[in-house]
Write an enzyme that holds these catalytic residues in place. Structure first.
Site, PDB file in Angstrom:
ATOM      1  N   CYS A 187      10.463 -51.047  31.391  1.00  0.00           N
ATOM      2  CA  CYS A 187      10.893 -49.688  30.860  1.00  0.00           C
ATOM      3  C   CYS A 187      10.011 -49.258  29.678  1.00  0.00           C
ATOM      4  O   CYS A 187       9.046 -48.878  31.018  1.00  0.00           O
ATOM      5  CB  CYS A 187      12.895 -49.939  29.643  1.00  0.00           C
ATOM      6  SG  CYS A 187      13.107 -48.326  29.340  1.00  0.00           S
ATOM      7  N   HIS A 194      16.701 -51.919  33.052  1.00  0.00           N
ATOM      8  CA  HIS A 194      16.519 -53.066  32.440  1.00  0.00           C
ATOM      9  C   HIS A 194      16.602 -54.303  33.326  1.00  0.00           C
ATOM     10  O   HIS A 194      18.010 -54.439  33.600  1.00  0.00           O
ATOM     11  CB  HIS A 194      16.551 -52.398  31.440  1.00  0.00           C
ATOM     12  CG  HIS A 194      16.619 -51.884  30.344  1.00  0.00           C
ATOM     13  ND1 HIS A 194      15.570 -52.498  29.273  1.00  0.00           N
ATOM     14  CD2 HIS A 194      16.681 -50.660  30.236  1.00  0.00           C
ATOM     15  CE1 HIS A 194      15.519 -51.801  28.783  1.00  0.00           C
ATOM     16  NE2 HIS A 194      15.521 -50.544  28.995  1.00  0.00           N
ATOM     17  N   GLU A 246      17.559 -56.844  33.294  1.00  0.00           N
ATOM     18  CA  GLU A 246      17.933 -58.316  31.836  1.00  0.00           C
ATOM     19  C   GLU A 246      19.377 -57.585  31.852  1.00  0.00           C
ATOM     20  O   GLU A 246      19.337 -58.353  31.125  1.00  0.00           O
ATOM     21  CB  GLU A 246      16.749 -58.634  30.769  1.00  0.00           C
ATOM     22  CG  GLU A 246      17.376 -57.332  29.251  1.00  0.00           C
ATOM     23  CD  GLU A 246      15.903 -55.785  29.984  1.00  0.00           C
ATOM     24  OE1 GLU A 246      15.086 -56.036  31.243  1.00  0.00           O
ATOM     25  OE2 GLU A 246      15.963 -55.477  28.943  1.00  0.00           O
TER      26      GLU A 246
END
Lengths: 192, 250
Positions: A76, A174, A176
């Site tokens: 990001c 992202h 994650e």
């Protein structure tokens, strides 16, 4: 051991949680010698470009990051900081990728928030990932397409969803927070 | 193509999930971690946790809950309820929340929005607006819908955008708990007035209500609670249905 670069603000524990779910140990640190000893480094980013660059300068991390030779993944804002320049706060960035970061023109809702698919993907980071897979984005600034682009996405205009140059990788989305697709991408990075 | 987001909301009171009907009667709808994992596995695009605990002491347990949620789910989640200071935000984000939502405190002190946006970025800031149609206009209500503010909803939406809100979660109190569908008119009015994403909330009672809000308004997300909690409709069924209706869905 994977080192996650510590920030002044923002949620870096998500990356650690995601790595833990892959059975991978990690440490959150801004200590240069710890970073140098790590097998891989993740550079997450939350917040604004200018304050993040100021923080990196204060911690003498600018040259340290540029000199890393192990696999390195920016996420990001991390991706945006790895470019030459960001319009956000008129910020000179790390200059790893030869491209710039611009504010989305207000032709649609900004920030670009939510799940979006890829236009093109290539390389080992996207092993077992399809262009039609969705990943989670949240950003108001985008990285222009360049020679280092390994994944593109289209929102308002095409932009770099991921970049790679030598050992340096970066994703605008992202991983994650991108459920199983994101988990696969992080697994691919761990296995580089 | 950017997908429309389906967002289940969990109201948390003293560490448990509850849901009010018209903001008053509350029923227990289970353990928040179990529900969150179930929703994430079932295709939820994000999850919102709204803490409605009455005391500051009870709120402290929220931080521990947020840490556990962050370890258990791998999709973004927002935490709201009683946030009034930068310290509240920092504690929640450090615990693992991706975004926070502010409501009453921002109406009472709008600079809070600018402070959070400048410290943590607009991407982590959802401004929740509770709105009610009264005296021929949509007005902002605060304190969980108990207190009228006299502020026009459109005016407040524009102000929050100017101050740095990343998105707006718009709940129609007239519709909330009724299961008669989202408030399409105010959702579309707000969506057209601002350039930040709008999440529609309040009133979802059927799969068609989601189709309606995504085809008749520019809302980029739809939030609901009870329709999902009591397993009347699963998120995966809803998403399958919306795909057959040619709505962009993950």
């Amino acid at each position: 051991m994977i080192a996650i670069i510590k920030y002044n603000a923002g949620n870096v524990s998500s990356v650690q949680n995601a790595l833990r779910s892959l059975g991978c140990d990690s440490i959150i640190t801004n200590d240069i010698s710890t970073l140098k000893k790590a097998d891989k480094i993740i550079f997450p980013g939350v917040g604004a470009a200018s304050s993040a660059m100021n923080y990196l300068r204060e911690k003498s991390l600018v040259e340290a990051i540029r000199g890393i030779t192990k696999p390195f993944l920016g996420i990001c804002l991390g991706q945006q900081l790895m470019c030459k320049y960001s319009e956000e706060g008129d910020t000179k960035c790390l200059g790893i990728f030869d491209t710039v970061v611009k504010l989305f023109p207000p032709k649609n809702k900004v920030p670009h928030i939510g799940w979006n698919n890829f236009e093109n993907i290539k390389g080992s980071l996207f092993k077992q990932v399809l262009p039609t897979d969705d990943v989670y984005f949240v950003h108001s600034y985008y990285t222009e397409i360049c020679q280092h682009t390994i994944a593109s996405c289209n929102y308002i205009n095409p932009f770099s969803a991921a970049l790679n140059k030598d050992n340096f990788f970066a994703t605008q989305f992202h991983p994650e927070k991108s459920s199983l697709v994101g988990k696969q991408i992080l697994k691919n990075f761990i296995e580089l | 193509m950017l997908k429309k987001r389906i967002i289940p909301c969990l109201d948390i009171k003293d560490g448990r999930t509850v849901k009010g009907v018209n903001f008053v009667n509350i029923r227990d709808a289970g353990d928040p971690i179990e529900l969150a994992k179930k929703y994430a596995a079932d295709g939820a695009d994000e999850i919102v946790f709204l803490d409605i605990s009455a005391t500051i002491e009870k709120r402290k347990t929220l931080i521990q809950l947020v840490e556990r949620i962050a370890r258990e789910i791998n999709i973004p989640f927002t935490v709201g309820g009683g946030i009034s200071t930068i310290t509240d935000v920092k504690n929640l984000i450090t615990a693992g929340a991706d975004k926070v939502s502010v409501n009453s405190a921002a109406v009472q002190r709008p600079e809070l929005i600018a402070e959070i946006a400048s410290e943590f970025g607009s991407q982590c800031l959802v401004v929740a607006i509770d709105t009610k149609f009264q005296e021929n206009d949509w007005k902002v209500f605060i304190h969980g819908g108990r207190t009228p503010s006299k502020i026009r909803t459109i005016d407040w939406a524009l102000q929050t955008e100017a101050l740095g809100a990343g998105e707006i979660l718009l709940t129609s109190m007239n519709n909330d708990g009724t299961k008669n569908g989202f408030a399409l008119d105010i959702t579309q009015q707000v969506s057209q007035s601002v350039n930040i994403p709008i999440i529609a909330s309040g009133g979802a009672g059927s799969l068609e209500h989601f189709k309606e809000v995504f085809t008749k308004t520019a809302a980029t997300g739809g939030l609901a609670a009870s329709i999902f909690h009591y397993e009347e409709k699963s998120i995966s069924n809803l998403k399958t249905y919306l795909k057959t209706q040619n709505i962009p869905i993950r």
